[in-house]
Design a protein around this motif. Structure first.
Motif, PDB file in Angstrom:
ATOM      1  N   TRP A  55       0.824  -1.200   0.000  1.00  0.00           N
ATOM      2  CA  TRP A  55       0.000   0.000   0.000  1.00  0.00           C
ATOM      3  C   TRP A  55       0.865   1.259   0.000  1.00  0.00           C
ATOM      4  N   VAL A  56       1.920   1.257   0.820  1.00  0.00           N
ATOM      5  CA  VAL A  56       2.804   2.417   0.890  1.00  0.00           C
ATOM      6  C   VAL A  56       3.557   2.598  -0.438  1.00  0.00           C
ATOM      7  N   ALA A 110       2.618   1.587  -3.392  1.00  0.00           N
ATOM      8  CA  ALA A 110       1.688   1.988  -4.441  1.00  0.00           C
ATOM      9  C   ALA A 110       1.440   3.487  -4.414  1.00  0.00           C
ATOM     10  N   ALA A 111       1.462   4.085  -3.249  1.00  0.00           N
ATOM     11  CA  ALA A 111       1.281   5.537  -3.147  1.00  0.00           C
ATOM     12  C   ALA A 111       2.489   6.272  -3.714  1.00  0.00           C
ATOM     13  N   ARG A 112       3.675   5.693  -3.588  1.00  0.00           N
ATOM     14  CA  ARG A 112       4.864   6.310  -4.145  1.00  0.00           C
ATOM     15  C   ARG A 112       4.815   6.365  -5.654  1.00  0.00           C
ATOM     16  N   LYS A 113       4.253   5.332  -6.291  1.00  0.00           N
ATOM     17  CA  LYS A 113       4.198   5.276  -7.747  1.00  0.00           C
ATOM     18  C   LYS A 113       3.236   6.331  -8.299  1.00  0.00           C
ATOM     19  N   LYS A 114       2.180   6.610  -7.550  1.00  0.00           N
ATOM     20  CA  LYS A 114       1.198   7.584  -8.032  1.00  0.00           C
ATOM     21  C   LYS A 114       1.718   8.968  -7.771  1.00  0.00           C
TER      22      LYS A 114
END
Length: 97
Positions: free
Chosen positions: A90-91, A93-97
Motif C-alpha cells: 500500500w505504501v 503503491a502511493a509512491r508510484k502515483k
C-alpha cells in the motif's frame, strides 16, 4: 468448539459466494464504440499476492494449530507477516502515483 474443518468450510463457502457469481456473469452486448481494457483488472503480481495471503495463514494454522492454545504464535507467524506485506504494498503503491 469449532474445528479446523468447519473454519475451512466457511472460508470455502465465502469464497464461493464471492467468486462464482463473477464467473457466470452473462457477456455484455458489444457496443459500436472501441472496447477498452478494464481499469480494475489485477496484475499477475497482485493476484499472486492475494493467493499467498490466503494460503500462508492456512498453512501456518496447520503447522502451529492455534485451536490448541497456540494463538499468539499463530498471530505472530501467520497473520502479522501478511498484514505487514500488504501495508508495504500500500505504501509503495502511493509512491508510484
Amino acid at each position: 468448539m469449532t474445528g479446523i474443518s468447519e473454519v475451512l468450510v466457511l472460508i470455502l463457502l465465502i469464497c464461493g459466494i464471492l467468486i462464482l457469481p463473477r464467473m457466470f456473469k452473462p457477456a455484455p452486448a458489444k457496443s459500436a464504440g472501441a472496447s477498452k481494457k478494464s481499469p480494475r483488472s489485477f496484475s499477475m503480481k497482485l493476484r499472486a499476492g492475494i493467493v499467498v495471503s490466503i494460503v500462508f495463514p492456512i498453512l501456518a494454522a496447520f503447522v502451529i494449530q492455534p485451536w490448541k492454545g497456540q494463538l499468539i504464535p499463530y498471530l505472530a507467524i501467520g497473520i502479522l507477516p501478511v498484514g505487514l506485506a500488504w501495508a508495504l504494498v500500500w505504501v509503495l503503491a502511493a509512491r508510484k502515483k
